[in-house]
Design a protein around this motif. Structure first.
Motif, PDB file in Angstrom:
ATOM      1  N   SER A 142       0.828  -1.178  -0.050  1.00  0.00           N
ATOM      2  CA  SER A 142       0.188  -0.031  -0.063  1.00  0.00           C
ATOM      3  C   SER A 142       0.847   1.172  -0.125  1.00  0.00           C
ATOM      4  O   SER A 142       0.401   2.462  -0.187  1.00  0.00           O
ATOM      5  N   VAL A 143       2.108   1.112   0.276  1.00  0.00           N
ATOM      6  CA  VAL A 143       2.955   2.366   0.262  1.00  0.00           C
ATOM      7  C   VAL A 143       3.051   2.962  -1.026  1.00  0.00           C
ATOM      8  O   VAL A 143       2.997   2.445  -2.112  1.00  0.00           O
ATOM      9  N   ASN A 144       2.716   4.294  -1.145  1.00  0.00           N
ATOM     10  CA  ASN A 144       2.906   4.933  -2.222  1.00  0.00           C
ATOM     11  C   ASN A 144       3.935   6.159  -2.206  1.00  0.00           C
ATOM     12  O   ASN A 144       3.835   6.941  -1.322  1.00  0.00           O
ATOM     13  N   GLY A 145       5.165   5.817  -2.952  1.00  0.00           N
ATOM     14  CA  GLY A 145       6.166   6.586  -2.833  1.00  0.00           C
ATOM     15  C   GLY A 145       6.968   6.028  -1.791  1.00  0.00           C
ATOM     16  O   GLY A 145       7.665   4.863  -1.512  1.00  0.00           O
ATOM     17  N   ALA A 146       7.492   6.668  -0.807  1.00  0.00           N
ATOM     18  CA  ALA A 146       7.902   6.351   0.604  1.00  0.00           C
ATOM     19  C   ALA A 146       7.015   6.490   1.911  1.00  0.00           C
ATOM     20  O   ALA A 146       7.402   6.381   2.998  1.00  0.00           O
ATOM     21  N   ARG A 147       5.604   6.793   1.460  1.00  0.00           N
ATOM     22  CA  ARG A 147       4.865   6.902   2.485  1.00  0.00           C
ATOM     23  C   ARG A 147       3.643   5.964   2.496  1.00  0.00           C
ATOM     24  O   ARG A 147       3.223   5.693   1.473  1.00  0.00           O
ATOM     25  N   LEU A 148       3.258   5.532   3.675  1.00  0.00           N
ATOM     26  CA  LEU A 148       1.914   4.764   3.942  1.00  0.00           C
ATOM     27  C   LEU A 148       0.733   5.340   3.378  1.00  0.00           C
ATOM     28  O   LEU A 148       0.625   6.659   3.578  1.00  0.00           O
ATOM     29  N   ASP A 149       0.100   4.688   2.549  1.00  0.00           N
ATOM     30  CA  ASP A 149      -1.376   5.338   1.884  1.00  0.00           C
ATOM     31  C   ASP A 149      -2.395   4.530   2.764  1.00  0.00           C
ATOM     32  O   ASP A 149      -2.781   3.173   2.342  1.00  0.00           O
ATOM     33  N   HIS A 150      -2.860   5.210   3.774  1.00  0.00           N
ATOM     34  CA  HIS A 150      -3.897   4.466   4.603  1.00  0.00           C
ATOM     35  C   HIS A 150      -5.174   4.063   3.959  1.00  0.00           C
ATOM     36  O   HIS A 150      -5.761   3.069   4.154  1.00  0.00           O
ATOM     37  N   ALA A 151      -5.589   5.118   2.978  1.00  0.00           N
ATOM     38  CA  ALA A 151      -7.020   4.692   2.190  1.00  0.00           C
ATOM     39  C   ALA A 151      -6.667   3.645   1.380  1.00  0.00           C
ATOM     40  O   ALA A 151      -7.397   2.834   1.177  1.00  0.00           O
TER      41      ALA A 151
END
Length: 221
Positions: A71-80
């Motif tokens: 689910s990580v988008n780039g280097a950040r978690l994408d909670h949605a």
């Protein structure tokens, strides 16, 4: 799996088809990782394992950790995005570990395909367009193959065959509507003389693994 009590973000929505009284677990994040957030920790693990179709918490946490990473988008978690992935797992309703892994792969391929589509839409040069288009093409071809693999596994390895639009000679019996059977089903080959009338049938050769639609031709008058 640990989590801080003063910094957390919830992800994952209520499970469909579950009673209102059953609180579906949520995912709580912290700098140290993630954990299942539920008033009853054991019940929360059980609910998540049931949604994933696995028998124990080890398998459940293994798949959940893979979904979190995917689910990580780039280097950040994408909670949605993670909430979407867990919801899709619930919707597919895996029934065992094999189906759980296939479902997780299908969801990850879909998510990656959508990211490739986004990259293609935002590409500002031919090289980026070609790269995104190739990735998107491979992914969208992989997804239906995964669906077929899941369906074949659920059908015990037998592809489904759909028979429709049958024409019947005098004395034959017609079936109104579409009939779907497994590959062992016997149907008449096009061109077989009066096959439906006298019930002389031969096995149809299986051309491929995909669902096939067979239609008999009208016999000459």
């Amino acid at each position: 799996m640990t989590a801080s009590s003063n910094h957390n973000t919830t992800a994952a929505i209520a499970a469909p088809d579950r009673p209102q009284t059953a609180t579906f677990p949520r995912i709580k994040f912290s700098k140290r990782g993630f954990s299942i957030d539920h008033p009853d920790p054991e019940a929360g693990e059980r609910l998540m394992a049931d949604a994933f179709g696995v028998a124990d918490s080890d398998a459940m946490y293994g798949i959940l950790k893979q979904l979190v990473k995917a689910s990580v988008n780039g280097a950040r978690l994408d909670h949605a995005n993670l909430a979407f992935m867990i919801s899709m797992m619930q919707g597919i309703k895996p029934r065992d570990a094999i189906e759980a892994m296939l479902a997780a792969q299908m969801i990850c391929v879909h998510v990656t395909a959508m990211r490739s589509a986004q990259h293609l839409a935002g590409a500002d040069n031919i090289q980026c367009q070609d790269s995104a288009a190739r990735a998107l093409g491979k992914l969208v071809r992989t997804f239906p193959a995964q669906i077929e693999a899941l369906n074949r596994y659920r059908n015990k390895g037998e592809p489904a065959i759909t028979v429709q639009n049958l024409s019947v000679q005098d004395g034959g019996k017609a079936i109104v509507g579409n009939v779907t059977q497994h590959a062992r089903m016997i149907v008449s080959q096009p061109g077989a003389p009066a096959a439906l009338a006298d019930a002389r049938t031969v096995p149809m050769p299986i051309v491929g693994e995909h669902e096939q639609v067979i239609a008999t031709h009208d016999a000459p008058a």
